[in-house]
Enzyme design. Structure first.
Site, mmCIF file in Angstrom:
data_model
loop_
_atom_site.group_PDB
_atom_site.id
_atom_site.type_symbol
_atom_site.label_atom_id
_atom_site.label_comp_id
_atom_site.label_asym_id
_atom_site.label_seq_id
_atom_site.Cartn_x
_atom_site.Cartn_y
_atom_site.Cartn_z
ATOM 1 N N SER A 1 4.137 -3.193 3.773
ATOM 2 C CA SER A 1 3.934 -1.851 3.240
ATOM 3 C C SER A 1 4.963 -0.878 3.803
ATOM 4 C CB SER A 1 2.525 -1.355 3.584
ATOM 5 O OG SER A 1 2.380 0.005 3.219
ATOM 6 N N SER B 1 4.381 2.359 3.548
ATOM 7 C CA SER B 1 3.653 3.596 3.832
ATOM 8 C C SER B 1 3.832 4.088 5.261
ATOM 9 C CB SER B 1 2.165 3.409 3.512
ATOM 10 O OG SER B 1 1.968 3.272 2.122
ATOM 11 N N THR C 1 -4.378 0.217 -0.510
ATOM 12 C CA THR C 1 -3.665 -0.566 -1.501
ATOM 13 C C THR C 1 -4.567 -1.718 -1.930
ATOM 14 O OG1 THR C 1 -1.568 -1.682 -1.971
ATOM 15 C CG2 THR C 1 -2.468 -1.948 0.258
ATOM 16 N N LYS D 1 -8.779 -0.492 -3.680
ATOM 17 C CA LYS D 1 -8.829 0.800 -4.363
ATOM 18 C C LYS D 1 -10.156 1.043 -5.080
ATOM 19 C CE LYS D 1 -3.830 1.283 -4.974
ATOM 20 N NZ LYS D 1 -2.731 1.554 -5.925
ATOM 21 N N TYR E 1 9.480 -1.819 -6.255
ATOM 22 C CA TYR E 1 10.538 -1.291 -5.379
ATOM 23 C C TYR E 1 11.191 -2.384 -4.544
ATOM 24 C CZ TYR E 1 6.967 -1.286 -1.641
ATOM 25 O OH TYR E 1 5.987 -1.639 -0.751
#
Length: 275
Positions: free
Chosen positions: A17, A19, A64, A68, A217
């Site tokens: 991740s 984040s 994630t 969710k 990404y």
């Protein structure tokens, strides 16, 4: 709230991740030296225990897959945006101990498109029919004035997308994945599929393409995004989405606005380049 402030991203798998990179960059730019942001490998079975154990030092959570939807019963309140797609990616822990859920993926998509000059679209195409596709439909309900064609691999997935369209007020039309090359003629194409799924479409990019929003990404660029850019079409990438949704998370969790978009994007780009 005094003392340390904690936040984290939860999911499974979680090791890759971005984040933590984005949120820590925001804290650094905002001078929030007593804030920390971590990642935890948490599945659906472990989620209730983790949430129940949070103390007053916690400000928020990013969620994630596959959490969710699983988090919703554990919350005191969720926003209309999150309710519209039955998915929460952001939990803010208030000073009075309440857990409030939101979905920043949807406004994040809209912001990423607007950053590239896409305010409205007369029609659109969505490649795929998973959880991200429902968020894409919610975003399109704000910016698309005409029909949205969803290209799916099964009738069941098509029925799901049609159901989301009815719920969100979007005119969704279903097409078979075998016809996906036709999607590329739409003025706005949102690809929500896993890595490699659109590689076979690269030869079908039209000569004068519209805008492609590819939510991946890593790896980047995807084959489709590279072919699109080679035809001088506008491309919005998964990092754009990730940064914009993280900006909104930082603002909600810290109460500081605006979050430092440029610093967060730069940190994300550097982290991806280092991989």
């Amino acid at each position: 709230m005094t003392g340390p402030h904690r936040a984290a991203v939860l999911g499974s798998p979680i090791a890759h991740s971005l984040s933590p990179v984005l949120h820590r960059a925001a804290y650094a730019a905002l001078g929030l030296d007593d804030w920390s942001y971590d990642h935890f490998e948490i599945d659906e079975a472990a989620l209730p225990g983790f949430v129940e154990a949070l103390d007053s030092s916690w400000a928020g959570l990013s969620l994630t897959m596959p959490l969710k939807r699983a988090v919703i019963p554990l919350l005191d309140e969720i926003s209309e945006t999150a309710s519209s797609v039955e998915a929460v990616n952001t939990v803010v822990l208030t000073e009075d101990g309440r857990r409030v859920g939101d979905n920043t993926d949807i406004p994040g998509m809209i912001a990423a498109l607007r950053e590239r000059g896409v305010e409205k679209a007369e029609s659109a195409a969505v490649l795929g029919a998973g959880a991200t596709a429902s968020s894409a439909l919610a975003a399109l309900s704000e910016i698309c004035t005409g029909p949205v064609t969803a290209y799916v691999r099964s009738r069941e997935r098509g029925d799901e997308m049609r159901g989301w369209g009815e719920r969100l007020g979007v005119d969704v039309r279903i097409a078979d994945w075998a016809e996906a090359e036709q999607a590329l003629r739409a003025p706005l194409v949102i690809a929500t599929t896993p890595a490699g799924a659109t590689d076979a479409l690269t030869e079908s990019v039209p000569k004068d393409p519209g805008t492609l929003f590819d939510v991946l990404y890593e790896p980047w660029p995807t084959g489709l995004a590279a072919a699109w850019a080679a035809r001088e079409g506008a491309v919005v990438g998964g990092l754009d989405l990730l940064v914009h949704q993280a900006v909104l998370q930082v603002e909600q969790m810290t109460g500081r606005t605006p979050a430092p978009l440029a610093a967060m994007r730069q940190a994300g780009e550097q982290a991806l380049a280092a991989r």
